[in-house]
Design a protein around this motif. Structure first.
Motif, PDB file in Angstrom:
ATOM      1  N   GLU A  12       0.839  -1.193   0.000  1.00 50.26           N
ATOM      2  CA  GLU A  12       0.000   0.000   0.000  1.00 50.26           C
ATOM      3  C   GLU A  12       0.875   1.246   0.000  1.00 50.26           C
ATOM      4  OE1 GLU A  12      -2.881   0.331   3.047  1.00 50.26           O
ATOM      5  OE2 GLU A  12      -4.078  -1.377   2.337  1.00 50.26           O
ATOM      6  N   VAL A  13       0.511   2.218  -0.820  1.00 50.52           N
ATOM      7  CA  VAL A  13       1.210   3.502  -0.816  1.00 50.52           C
ATOM      8  C   VAL A  13       0.320   4.522  -0.118  1.00 50.52           C
ATOM      9  CG1 VAL A  13       2.229   5.344  -2.198  1.00 50.52           C
ATOM     10  CG2 VAL A  13       2.446   2.959  -2.941  1.00 50.52           C
ATOM     11  N   ARG A  14       0.864   5.159   0.906  1.00 54.22           N
ATOM     12  CA  ARG A  14       0.160   6.196   1.649  1.00 54.22           C
ATOM     13  C   ARG A  14       0.981   7.477   1.579  1.00 54.22           C
ATOM     14  NH1 ARG A  14      -1.449   2.504   6.985  1.00 54.22           N
ATOM     15  NH2 ARG A  14      -2.230   0.720   5.784  1.00 54.22           N
ATOM     16  N   VAL A  15       0.307   8.610   1.626  1.00 56.25           N
ATOM     17  CA  VAL A  15       0.982   9.897   1.460  1.00 56.25           C
ATOM     18  C   VAL A  15       0.745  10.766   2.688  1.00 56.25           C
ATOM     19  CG1 VAL A  15       1.166  11.987   0.063  1.00 56.25           C
ATOM     20  CG2 VAL A  15       0.758   9.782  -1.050  1.00 56.25           C
ATOM     21  N   ASP A  16       1.834  11.303   3.246  1.00 57.45           N
ATOM     22  CA  ASP A  16       1.779  12.231   4.371  1.00 57.45           C
ATOM     23  C   ASP A  16       2.555  13.493   4.016  1.00 57.45           C
ATOM     24  OD1 ASP A  16       0.292  10.649   6.186  1.00 57.45           O
ATOM     25  OD2 ASP A  16       2.079   9.493   6.674  1.00 57.45           O
ATOM     26  N   GLU A  17       2.344  14.553   4.784  1.00 52.56           N
ATOM     27  CA  GLU A  17       3.153  15.763   4.677  1.00 52.56           C
ATOM     28  C   GLU A  17       4.248  15.692   5.745  1.00 52.56           C
ATOM     29  OE1 GLU A  17       3.027  18.544   2.709  1.00 52.56           O
ATOM     30  OE2 GLU A  17       1.469  17.699   1.432  1.00 52.56           O
ATOM     31  N   VAL A  18       5.504  15.732   5.325  1.00 52.20           N
ATOM     32  CA  VAL A  18       6.635  15.715   6.247  1.00 52.20           C
ATOM     33  C   VAL A  18       7.441  16.992   6.028  1.00 52.20           C
ATOM     34  CG1 VAL A  18       8.716  14.506   6.971  1.00 52.20           C
ATOM     35  CG2 VAL A  18       6.719  13.195   6.216  1.00 52.20           C
ATOM     36  N   ASP A  19       7.421  17.879   7.020  1.00 47.08           N
ATOM     37  CA  ASP A  19       8.126  19.164   6.919  1.00 47.08           C
ATOM     38  C   ASP A  19       7.703  19.932   5.667  1.00 47.08           C
ATOM     39  OD1 ASP A  19       9.529  18.597   9.259  1.00 47.08           O
ATOM     40  OD2 ASP A  19      11.135  17.574   8.160  1.00 47.08           O
ATOM     41  N   GLY A  20       6.405  19.888   5.366  1.00 49.78           N
ATOM     42  CA  GLY A  20       5.879  20.637   4.233  1.00 49.78           C
ATOM     43  C   GLY A  20       6.088  19.990   2.889  1.00 49.78           C
ATOM     44  N   VAL A  21       6.676  18.798   2.858  1.00 47.60           N
ATOM     45  CA  VAL A  21       6.931  18.092   1.594  1.00 47.60           C
ATOM     46  C   VAL A  21       5.993  16.889   1.503  1.00 47.60           C
ATOM     47  CG1 VAL A  21       8.639  16.856   0.214  1.00 47.60           C
ATOM     48  CG2 VAL A  21       9.335  18.829   1.583  1.00 47.60           C
ATOM     49  N   ARG A  22       5.315  16.775   0.375  1.00 43.24           N
ATOM     50  CA  ARG A  22       4.423  15.635   0.140  1.00 43.24           C
ATOM     51  C   ARG A  22       5.272  14.371   0.057  1.00 43.24           C
ATOM     52  NH1 ARG A  22       2.219  13.007  -4.379  1.00 43.24           N
ATOM     53  NH2 ARG A  22       0.020  12.406  -4.194  1.00 43.24           N
ATOM     54  N   THR A  23       5.062  13.434   0.992  1.00 43.89           N
ATOM     55  CA  THR A  23       5.963  12.299   1.143  1.00 43.89           C
ATOM     56  C   THR A  23       5.191  10.976   1.092  1.00 43.89           C
ATOM     57  OG1 THR A  23       7.401  13.658   2.539  1.00 43.89           O
ATOM     58  CG2 THR A  23       7.759  11.278   2.588  1.00 43.89           C
ATOM     59  N   PRO A  24       5.268  10.255  -0.022  1.00 46.87           N
ATOM     60  CA  PRO A  24       4.629   8.939  -0.071  1.00 46.87           C
ATOM     61  C   PRO A  24       5.506   7.875   0.585  1.00 46.87           C
ATOM     62  CG  PRO A  24       5.563   9.465  -2.211  1.00 46.87           C
ATOM     63  CD  PRO A  24       5.822  10.647  -1.319  1.00 46.87           C
ATOM     64  N   GLN A  25       4.877   6.822   1.056  1.00 47.52           N
ATOM     65  CA  GLN A  25       5.594   5.710   1.669  1.00 47.52           C
ATOM     66  C   GLN A  25       4.896   4.411   1.284  1.00 47.52           C
ATOM     67  OE1 GLN A  25       4.898   5.042   5.884  1.00 47.52           O
ATOM     68  NE2 GLN A  25       3.448   6.742   5.947  1.00 47.52           N
ATOM     69  N   VAL A  26       5.686   3.353   1.152  1.00 48.45           N
ATOM     70  CA  VAL A  26       5.133   2.026   0.912  1.00 48.45           C
ATOM     71  C   VAL A  26       4.952   1.336   2.256  1.00 48.45           C
ATOM     72  CG1 VAL A  26       5.486  -0.228  -0.169  1.00 48.45           C
ATOM     73  CG2 VAL A  26       6.243   1.853  -1.341  1.00 48.45           C
ATOM     74  N   VAL A  27       3.740   0.903   2.535  1.00 51.60           N
ATOM     75  CA  VAL A  27       3.436   0.154   3.759  1.00 51.60           C
ATOM     76  C   VAL A  27       3.232  -1.310   3.359  1.00 51.60           C
ATOM     77  CG1 VAL A  27       1.863  -0.116   5.698  1.00 51.60           C
ATOM     78  CG2 VAL A  27       2.382   2.175   4.821  1.00 51.60           C
ATOM     79  N   PRO A  28       4.193  -2.178   3.636  1.00 54.47           N
ATOM     80  CA  PRO A  28       4.063  -3.580   3.252  1.00 54.47           C
ATOM     81  C   PRO A  28       3.136  -4.328   4.216  1.00 54.47           C
ATOM     82  CG  PRO A  28       6.382  -2.931   3.569  1.00 54.47           C
ATOM     83  CD  PRO A  28       5.515  -1.908   4.221  1.00 54.47           C
ATOM     84  N   LEU A  29       2.102  -4.930   3.672  1.00 55.54           N
ATOM     85  CA  LEU A  29       1.167  -5.721   4.463  1.00 55.54           C
ATOM     86  C   LEU A  29       1.396  -7.196   4.155  1.00 55.54           C
ATOM     87  CD1 LEU A  29      -2.091  -3.626   3.959  1.00 55.54           C
ATOM     88  CD2 LEU A  29      -0.440  -3.462   5.822  1.00 55.54           C
TER      89      LEU A  29
END
Length: 245
Positions: A12-29
């Motif tokens: 799963e790819v989820r997107v958060d804001e980290v220090d004002g930068v749009r930051t996607p991450q892969v969450v392995p299930l």
């Protein structure tokens, strides 16, 4: 887990804001749980860390792909970083080696295996000895996650296209005595930036392109490739020039 003992992978790819930068991450299930370790859903934020950037974990250079035949004999084969600390500068917290278990005569099942788990944070979190995946389901999921790029903004798309062309045409950098390490892109407000990392006789160079709003990805990638083909990397703007190879 299936009747054959295989675990089921979902990326799963989820997107958060980290220090004002749009930051996607892969969450392995693994079998519906984050990393298959019983880590709850809130663990994707805060002090529990985050998943790995999809530009690192997906694509043709993905460390989730098992090594070619023969490389599994060497301990220095690359590890797949699955989880990091909550800050950008934090090190990899959980990683595995990805191996292919071939089913020879009399062997039970062919499998892709996540083995040699390393957990460098969170005392008391005990990883499994190995996670075994059905190769068909595993590779289908790698392809699905790589194709479904809803999270990819223009700078990331430009970087991916530049890297793809340089992979296929090593002579673009080779004429200068350089090779490709990788590429990445990110948005800062309305501006985009693309970084192409290369290595040559003087070490590593992290070459910077853009900061103005980026346009058509194909046109932007072509512009960067033209500069790389016409200009020695040491004459291009770079954030860091490291002598460490």
């Amino acid at each position: 887990m299936t009747d054959t003992g295989y675990a089921r992978l979902r990326l799963e790819v989820r997107v958060d804001e980290v220090d004002g930068v749009r930051t996607p991450q892969v969450v392995p299930l693994v079998d519906g749980r984050i990393l298959g370790l019983g880590v709850e859903a809130h663990a994707v934020r805060g002090d529990y860390g985050r998943g790995t950037d999809p530009d690192v974990l997906l694509g043709r250079r993905s460390p989730l792909r098992p090594p070619d035949v023969g490389l599994e004999l060497f301990d220095e084969r690359p590890r797949a970083p699955l989880w990091r600390g909550s800050r950008a500068e934090d090190p990899v917290a959980i990683s595995v080696r990805v191996e292919r278990e071939n089913a020879g005569w009399g062997a039970p099942h062919d499998a892709v295996v996540w083995a040699d788990w390393q957990v460098q944070r969170w005392e008391g979190l005990t990883p499994p000895e190995a996670a075994r995946f059905d190769p068909g389901q595993y590779f289908e999921e790698l392809i699905r996650a790589d194709v479904d790029r809803w999270w990819e903004d223009v700078p990331r798309r430009v970087a991916r296209r530049v890297v793809s062309v340089l992979d296929d045409r090593p002579g673009v950098l080779g004429q200068w005595g350089f090779g490709l390490l990788g590429g990445r892109g990110w948005m800062i407000g309305d501006d985009g930036e693309v970084e192409i990392s290369v290595v040559g006789p003087g070490g590593r160079h992290y070459l910077q392109f853009g900061r103005d709003p980026l346009g058509d990805p194909d046109a932007e990638a072509g512009r960067i490739l033209d500069r790389l083909g016409d200009t020695h990397p040491e004459r291009l703007p770079a954030t860091v020039r490291s002598t460490v190879v």
